[in-house]
Scaffold this active site. Structure first.
Site, PDB file in Angstrom:
ATOM      1  N   ARG A 173     -39.684  -2.864 -16.447  1.00  0.00           N
ATOM      2  CA  ARG A 173     -39.788  -3.459 -17.921  1.00  0.00           C
ATOM      3  C   ARG A 173     -38.312  -3.630 -18.483  1.00  0.00           C
ATOM      4  O   ARG A 173     -38.056  -4.008 -19.507  1.00  0.00           O
ATOM      5  CB  ARG A 173     -40.368  -2.426 -18.927  1.00  0.00           C
ATOM      6  CG  ARG A 173     -42.059  -2.947 -18.285  1.00  0.00           C
ATOM      7  CD  ARG A 173     -43.089  -2.153 -19.112  1.00  0.00           C
ATOM      8  NE  ARG A 173     -42.806  -0.435 -18.643  1.00  0.00           N
ATOM      9  CZ  ARG A 173     -43.718   0.242 -19.150  1.00  0.00           C
ATOM     10  NH1 ARG A 173     -44.494   0.036 -20.156  1.00  0.00           N
ATOM     11  NH2 ARG A 173     -43.616   1.424 -18.678  1.00  0.00           N
ATOM     12  N   TYR A 175     -54.244  11.909 -11.501  1.00  0.00           N
ATOM     13  CA  TYR A 175     -54.834  10.847 -12.009  1.00  0.00           C
ATOM     14  C   TYR A 175     -56.577  10.606 -11.913  1.00  0.00           C
ATOM     15  O   TYR A 175     -57.113  10.073 -12.782  1.00  0.00           O
ATOM     16  CB  TYR A 175     -54.111   9.513 -11.545  1.00  0.00           C
ATOM     17  CG  TYR A 175     -52.801   9.391 -12.045  1.00  0.00           C
ATOM     18  CD1 TYR A 175     -52.224   9.191 -13.424  1.00  0.00           C
ATOM     19  CD2 TYR A 175     -51.465   9.718 -11.348  1.00  0.00           C
ATOM     20  CE1 TYR A 175     -51.178   9.324 -14.001  1.00  0.00           C
ATOM     21  CE2 TYR A 175     -50.390   9.908 -11.900  1.00  0.00           C
ATOM     22  CZ  TYR A 175     -49.988   9.685 -12.861  1.00  0.00           C
ATOM     23  OH  TYR A 175     -48.689   9.820 -13.393  1.00  0.00           O
ATOM     24  N   ARG A 227     -44.253 -10.664 -16.601  1.00  0.00           N
ATOM     25  CA  ARG A 227     -45.344  -9.746 -17.047  1.00  0.00           C
ATOM     26  C   ARG A 227     -46.311 -10.272 -17.958  1.00  0.00           C
ATOM     27  O   ARG A 227     -47.431 -10.291 -18.233  1.00  0.00           O
ATOM     28  CB  ARG A 227     -44.747  -8.363 -17.499  1.00  0.00           C
ATOM     29  CG  ARG A 227     -45.663  -7.416 -18.005  1.00  0.00           C
ATOM     30  CD  ARG A 227     -46.599  -6.795 -16.816  1.00  0.00           C
ATOM     31  NE  ARG A 227     -47.566  -5.752 -17.329  1.00  0.00           N
ATOM     32  CZ  ARG A 227     -48.633  -6.175 -17.944  1.00  0.00           C
ATOM     33  NH1 ARG A 227     -48.973  -7.334 -18.090  1.00  0.00           N
ATOM     34  NH2 ARG A 227     -49.447  -5.232 -18.672  1.00  0.00           N
ATOM     35  N   ARG A 247     -37.989   2.727  -9.680  1.00  0.00           N
ATOM     36  CA  ARG A 247     -38.327   1.635 -10.772  1.00  0.00           C
ATOM     37  C   ARG A 247     -37.218   0.570 -11.161  1.00  0.00           C
ATOM     38  O   ARG A 247     -37.219   0.115 -12.260  1.00  0.00           O
ATOM     39  CB  ARG A 247     -38.654   2.476 -12.199  1.00  0.00           C
ATOM     40  CG  ARG A 247     -40.015   3.182 -11.977  1.00  0.00           C
ATOM     41  CD  ARG A 247     -41.270   2.442 -12.112  1.00  0.00           C
ATOM     42  NE  ARG A 247     -42.441   3.411 -11.888  1.00  0.00           N
ATOM     43  CZ  ARG A 247     -43.192   3.525 -12.858  1.00  0.00           C
ATOM     44  NH1 ARG A 247     -42.985   3.315 -14.014  1.00  0.00           N
ATOM     45  NH2 ARG A 247     -44.422   4.388 -12.439  1.00  0.00           N
ATOM     46  N   ASP A 261     -48.219  -0.325  -7.132  1.00  0.00           N
ATOM     47  CA  ASP A 261     -48.225   1.090  -7.937  1.00  0.00           C
ATOM     48  C   ASP A 261     -49.149   2.122  -7.033  1.00  0.00           C
ATOM     49  O   ASP A 261     -49.969   1.642  -6.263  1.00  0.00           O
ATOM     50  CB  ASP A 261     -49.195   0.949  -9.306  1.00  0.00           C
ATOM     51  CG  ASP A 261     -48.780   2.035 -10.097  1.00  0.00           C
ATOM     52  OD1 ASP A 261     -47.760   2.177 -10.665  1.00  0.00           O
ATOM     53  OD2 ASP A 261     -49.791   2.822 -10.265  1.00  0.00           O
TER      54      ASP A 261
HETATM   55  O1  1CP Z   1     -39.222  -0.787  -8.679  1.00  0.00           O
HETATM   56  C1  1CP Z   1     -40.377   0.023  -8.441  1.00  0.00           C
HETATM   57  O2  1CP Z   1     -40.306   1.100  -8.320  1.00  0.00           O
HETATM   58  C2  1CP Z   1     -41.616  -0.646  -8.866  1.00  0.00           C
HETATM   59  C3  1CP Z   1     -42.670  -0.226  -8.005  1.00  0.00           C
HETATM   60  C4  1CP Z   1     -43.596   0.844  -8.687  1.00  0.00           C
HETATM   61  C5  1CP Z   1     -43.536   2.188  -8.161  1.00  0.00           C
HETATM   62  C6  1CP Z   1     -43.007   2.726  -6.635  1.00  0.00           C
HETATM   63  C7  1CP Z   1     -44.424   1.002  -9.984  1.00  0.00           C
HETATM   64  C8  1CP Z   1     -44.435  -0.020 -10.860  1.00  0.00           C
HETATM   65  N1  1CP Z   1     -44.794   2.273  -9.753  1.00  0.00           N
HETATM   66  C9  1CP Z   1     -44.510   2.976  -8.907  1.00  0.00           C
HETATM   67  C10 1CP Z   1     -44.782   4.299  -8.626  1.00  0.00           C
HETATM   68  C11 1CP Z   1     -45.624   5.164  -9.550  1.00  0.00           C
HETATM   69  N2  1CP Z   1     -46.714   4.833 -10.499  1.00  0.00           N
HETATM   70  C12 1CP Z   1     -45.507   6.737  -9.719  1.00  0.00           C
HETATM   71  C13 1CP Z   1     -44.634   7.438  -8.772  1.00  0.00           C
HETATM   72  C14 1CP Z   1     -43.231   7.220  -9.349  1.00  0.00           C
HETATM   73  C15 1CP Z   1     -43.086   7.818 -10.722  1.00  0.00           C
HETATM   74  O3  1CP Z   1     -43.160   9.024 -10.970  1.00  0.00           O
HETATM   75  O4  1CP Z   1     -42.476   7.155 -11.361  1.00  0.00           O
HETATM   76  C16 1CP Z   1     -46.344   7.084 -10.630  1.00  0.00           C
HETATM   77  C17 1CP Z   1     -46.735   8.515 -11.043  1.00  0.00           C
HETATM   78  C18 1CP Z   1     -47.171   5.813 -11.213  1.00  0.00           C
HETATM   79  C19 1CP Z   1     -48.213   5.768 -12.113  1.00  0.00           C
HETATM   80  C20 1CP Z   1     -48.207   4.882 -13.251  1.00  0.00           C
HETATM   81  N3  1CP Z   1     -48.078   3.613 -13.161  1.00  0.00           N
HETATM   82  C21 1CP Z   1     -47.973   4.990 -14.771  1.00  0.00           C
HETATM   83  C22 1CP Z   1     -48.303   6.577 -15.351  1.00  0.00           C
HETATM   84  C23 1CP Z   1     -46.997   7.499 -15.467  1.00  0.00           C
HETATM   85  C24 1CP Z   1     -47.355   8.554 -16.009  1.00  0.00           C
HETATM   86  O5  1CP Z   1     -46.419   9.024 -17.064  1.00  0.00           O
HETATM   87  O6  1CP Z   1     -48.451   9.272 -15.799  1.00  0.00           O
HETATM   88  C25 1CP Z   1     -47.790   3.872 -15.420  1.00  0.00           C
HETATM   89  C26 1CP Z   1     -47.806   3.634 -16.807  1.00  0.00           C
HETATM   90  C27 1CP Z   1     -47.667   3.053 -14.506  1.00  0.00           C
HETATM   91  C28 1CP Z   1     -47.586   1.569 -14.464  1.00  0.00           C
HETATM   92  C29 1CP Z   1     -46.224   1.029 -14.011  1.00  0.00           C
HETATM   93  N4  1CP Z   1     -46.091   0.935 -12.399  1.00  0.00           N
HETATM   94  C30 1CP Z   1     -44.955  -0.031 -12.085  1.00  0.00           C
HETATM   95  C31 1CP Z   1     -44.612  -0.549 -13.566  1.00  0.00           C
HETATM   96  C32 1CP Z   1     -43.324  -1.224 -13.520  1.00  0.00           C
HETATM   97  C33 1CP Z   1     -45.376   0.044 -14.520  1.00  0.00           C
HETATM   98  C34 1CP Z   1     -45.279  -0.486 -15.819  1.00  0.00           C
HETATM   99  C35 1CP Z   1     -46.382  -1.142 -16.321  1.00  0.00           C
HETATM  100  C36 1CP Z   1     -46.106  -2.571 -16.919  1.00  0.00           C
HETATM  101  O7  1CP Z   1     -45.299  -3.284 -16.655  1.00  0.00           O
HETATM  102  O8  1CP Z   1     -47.165  -3.127 -17.731  1.00  0.00           O
END
Ligand code: 1CP
Length: 352
Positions: free
Chosen positions: A38, A160, A47, A34, A84
């Site tokens: 944000r 999910y 964003r 990540r 994502d």
């Molecule tokens: O730098 C990076 O890593 C950016 C790319 C990236 C990756 C590899 C994002 C952007 N998401 C992910 C993977 C991801 N997404 C995972 C696996 C890694 C982890 O455990 O963190 C998972 C579980 C998700 C699912 C997800 N995406 C959720 C739910 C999390 C939960 O608690 O259940 C959410 C809220 C997101 C949104 C998301 N994805 C990425 C960002 C920057 C965001 C935030 C959304 C926004 O900016 O509005």
């Protein structure tokens, strides 16, 4: 940013890829899960220009820009594609929306009939903008910086898909898996097929390495871990390697505990990303002889900063100094993290 190289020879010089090839280094490569997101004001600015999060993932120009932001700021050894894990169910036919402040929402799949509505046939077409992003990032990265493509692992994505969003206790997905294992296996199988295709297309667009995120692997007992975590990962690694034999792959079965050793033995990945709870000495002794270790600073240490951050980073650097190692967090950067703390961490890891 200069240079556009992606040849195998140049690739071999990227420090991140050297670690995945099994080389130890005095100056380990680093990136952060990540790292785009944000906590960066420049991410929040982009964003704010789109209405939904998935729109950002599906707009190559913007997704390219946010992928590159942390590379410009910190010079990490690897960029990770901005996308994502939930674009895959979206492309399989289960529409995904992100509700502001609430996370992902999907109409849940909980029966054989609902499982049959999914199809892996449309991955390449529907996710074309993601592959375009990979290509565009690759053309803009410095030669020494690797590009990581990724996907969610079948179990985590299924969590999910069946829960219909995030979950605390995974009641519905476990109920489906335990009550109707045959139909649940159909969901896992379509995810295995779709994920192989999705990852192959990222490699063809220019990804240098791949990471498989199994964020919820740690909630399963050992028999279900073998069936829904290790076995799908083994199939995905084999399926991707059938087309791209040399592509390095990292697995992240978060919370696997001692299961990390079996996962590394049985899946064919080149390395594992370890979570914050993994014992450093155990991992150095048990995992590093079999593959690269990536991890595992507590993201909360990075949020707090100061001497505690330095000491925690030093312990990890010392523990893994004799084998192949990639410095990273044990999970993603927390959104309240001050960007200066990331700067301080980079200096600490690089300065040694
Ligand atoms: O730098 C990076 O890593 C950016 C790319 C990236 C990756 C590899 C994002 C952007 N998401 C992910 C993977 C991801 N997404 C995972 C696996 C890694 C982890 O455990 O963190 C998972 C579980 C998700 C699912 C997800 N995406 C959720 C739910 C999390 C939960 O608690 O259940 C959410 C809220 C997101 C949104 C998301 N994805 C990425 C960002 C920057 C965001 C935030 C959304 C926004 O900016 O509005």
């Amino acid at each position: 940013m200069n240079g556009k190289g992606n040849s195998a020879v140049r690739g071999a010089e990227k420090p991140f890829l050297k670690a995945l090839a099994g080389e130890a280094s005095d100056r380990p490569p680093m990136w952060l899960m990540r790292q785009a997101g944000r906590y960066l004001p420049e991410y929040r600015a982009i964003r704010a220009t789109v209405s939904g999060f998935l729109e950002l993932c599906y707009t190559p120009e913007l997704a390219t820009e946010v992928t590159l932001q942390p590379i410009r700021r910190y010079g990490f050894d690897a960029a990770i594609l901005f996308s994502d894990i939930l674009v895959v169910p979206d492309a399989l036919g289960q529409e995904v929306t992100f509700v502001e402040g609430e996370g992902p929402k999907l109409a849940p799949i909980r029966s054989a009939a609902e499982a049959r509505t999914l199809s892996a046939d449309w991955i390449r077409q529907r996710l074309a903008p993601v592959f375009e992003t990979v290509e565009s990032v690759r053309s803009k990265l410095p030669d020494e910086t690797a590009l990581i493509g990724f996907a969610g692992a079948p179990w985590t994505v299924a969590c999910y898909m069946v829960e219909g969003g995030g979950s605390r206790d995974f009641t519905e997905v476990k109920r489906f898996a335990y009550q109707d294992p045959k139909s649940f296996q159909d969901v896992i199988d379509v995810l295995v097929d779709g994920t192989i295709d999705y990852l192959c297309a990222q490699v063809e667009a220019g990804a240098d390495a791949l990471q498989l995120f199994d964020t919820w692997a740690g909630v399963l007992p050992d028999d279900a871990f073998a069936a829904y975590v290790t076995e799908p990962a083994r199939k995905i690694v084999a399926g991707v390697r059938a087309k791209h034999p040399d592509i390095p792959m990292i697995g992240f079965p978060r919370g696997a505990g001692v299961g990390y050793a079996r996962y590394l033995d049985q899946t064919g990945v080149n390395g594992v990303s370890i979570d914050v709870a993994v014992d450093l000495d155990w991992a150095a002794k048990t995992l590093q002889p079999k593959g690269a270790v990536q991890g595992n600073l507590d993201p909360q240490r990075l949020l707090v900063g100061g001497d505690g951050l330095n000491a925690a980073a030093d312990r990890i650097l010392t523990a893994f100094s004799d084998g192949p190692f990639i410095f990273n967090l044990g999970h993603g950067v927390i959104k309240e993290t001050p960007p200066e703390h990331v700067e301080a961490l980079v200096e600490r890891v690089r300065g040694r």
